[in-house]
Design a protein around this motif. Structure first.
Motif, mmCIF file in Angstrom:
data_model
loop_
_atom_site.group_PDB
_atom_site.id
_atom_site.type_symbol
_atom_site.label_atom_id
_atom_site.label_comp_id
_atom_site.label_asym_id
_atom_site.label_seq_id
_atom_site.Cartn_x
_atom_site.Cartn_y
_atom_site.Cartn_z
ATOM 1 N N PRO A 158 0.831 -1.208 0.000
ATOM 2 C CA PRO A 158 0.000 0.000 0.000
ATOM 3 C C PRO A 158 0.871 1.266 0.000
ATOM 4 O O PRO A 158 1.769 1.402 0.824
ATOM 5 N N GLU A 159 0.616 2.122 -0.957
ATOM 6 C CA GLU A 159 1.254 3.426 -1.060
ATOM 7 C C GLU A 159 0.267 4.373 -1.711
ATOM 8 O O GLU A 159 -0.713 3.938 -2.318
ATOM 9 N N ARG A 160 0.526 5.656 -1.603
ATOM 10 C CA ARG A 160 -0.298 6.628 -2.328
ATOM 11 C C ARG A 160 0.030 6.459 -3.806
ATOM 12 O O ARG A 160 1.185 6.594 -4.206
ATOM 13 N N ILE B 19 -11.082 6.129 -12.584
ATOM 14 C CA ILE B 19 -10.226 5.248 -11.799
ATOM 15 C C ILE B 19 -10.759 5.169 -10.378
ATOM 16 O O ILE B 19 -11.122 6.188 -9.789
ATOM 17 N N ALA B 20 -10.834 3.937 -9.870
ATOM 18 C CA ALA B 20 -11.211 3.703 -8.472
ATOM 19 C C ALA B 20 -9.980 3.175 -7.754
ATOM 20 O O ALA B 20 -9.353 2.214 -8.212
ATOM 21 N N PHE B 21 -9.629 3.823 -6.667
ATOM 22 C CA PHE B 21 -8.528 3.366 -5.826
ATOM 23 C C PHE B 21 -9.116 2.462 -4.747
ATOM 24 O O PHE B 21 -10.117 2.818 -4.115
ATOM 25 N N LEU B 22 -8.498 1.284 -4.547
ATOM 26 C CA LEU B 22 -9.103 0.232 -3.735
ATOM 27 C C LEU B 22 -8.181 -0.260 -2.632
ATOM 28 O O LEU B 22 -6.990 -0.474 -2.850
ATOM 29 N N ARG B 23 -8.778 -0.479 -1.451
ATOM 30 C CA ARG B 23 -8.056 -1.105 -0.336
ATOM 31 C C ARG B 23 -7.843 -2.586 -0.636
ATOM 32 O O ARG B 23 -8.414 -3.137 -1.577
ATOM 33 N N ASP B 24 -7.078 -3.255 0.212
ATOM 34 C CA ASP B 24 -6.786 -4.680 0.038
ATOM 35 C C ASP B 24 -8.043 -5.542 -0.041
ATOM 36 O O ASP B 24 -8.055 -6.570 -0.707
ATOM 37 N N ASP B 25 -9.115 -5.136 0.661
ATOM 38 C CA ASP B 25 -10.344 -5.932 0.655
ATOM 39 C C ASP B 25 -11.305 -5.539 -0.464
ATOM 40 O O ASP B 25 -12.417 -6.037 -0.532
ATOM 41 N N GLY B 26 -10.879 -4.640 -1.368
ATOM 42 C CA GLY B 26 -11.713 -4.224 -2.493
ATOM 43 C C GLY B 26 -12.592 -3.021 -2.212
ATOM 44 O O GLY B 26 -13.359 -2.600 -3.080
ATOM 45 N N THR B 27 -12.481 -2.423 -1.029
ATOM 46 C CA THR B 27 -13.277 -1.242 -0.699
ATOM 47 C C THR B 27 -12.778 -0.037 -1.489
ATOM 48 O O THR B 27 -11.573 0.247 -1.523
ATOM 49 N N VAL B 28 -13.711 0.677 -2.103
ATOM 50 C CA VAL B 28 -13.376 1.873 -2.884
ATOM 51 C C VAL B 28 -13.005 3.006 -1.929
ATOM 52 O O VAL B 28 -13.792 3.377 -1.054
#
Length: 142
Positions: free
Chosen positions: A66-68, A82-91
């Motif tokens: 994880p980085e910006r 573009i959607a930026f997503l956490r490890d669990d797929g959360t937008v």
């Protein structure tokens, strides 16, 4: 992608679109066929040099940690969202990007995933920050 130097890419790689492995993701009732870009070279080329993309197709960018993440649209002929997503797929956040623009579009927090789709795809389907995408990269079946 602004964070990746294009000088390390071969001239041949910049002449046309790349072809990458495809996986299936889900956004609620919508199925997505996403090409998977994993390497710095694949990230740098992204969706460049394509004149169109099918409606429910996109590109998932996968990063080691994880980085910006920041993206631009140099040599990209189609407008994208573009959607930026956490490890669990959360937008985390969604940005609208203009074709050919050098404007930088960044994640609001460190993320490992970014999904590019045709411009307006997320908003037309009501996908917004806090929603969760499904698929193998996020630990959920699709």
């Amino acid at each position: 992608m602004a964070a990746v130097s294009l000088t390390s890419l071969s001239a041949a790689a910049l002449d046309g679109p790349q072809s990458l492995p495809v996986i299936q993701l889900g956004a609620g009732m919508y199925n997505i066929k996403a090409e998977v870009a994993r390497t710095p070279q694949e990230h740098a080329i992204g969706l460049m040099h394509r004149s169109s993309m099918p409606v429910n197709h996109g590109m998932l960018f996968v990063f080691d940690r994880p980085e910006r993440q920041c993206f631009w649209m140099k040599n990209t002929l189609i407008p994208l969202s573009i959607a930026f997503l956490r490890d669990d797929g959360t937008v985390v956040n969604v940005a609208e990007m203009k074709a050919g623009s050098l404007d930088s579009h960044c994640s609001a927090e460190p993320v490992r995933f970014a999904l590019e789709m045709n411009q307006g795809w997320f908003s037309r389907r009501g996908v917004k920050p806090g929603d969760r995408l499904a698929g193998a990269p996020f630990g959920t079946p699709r």
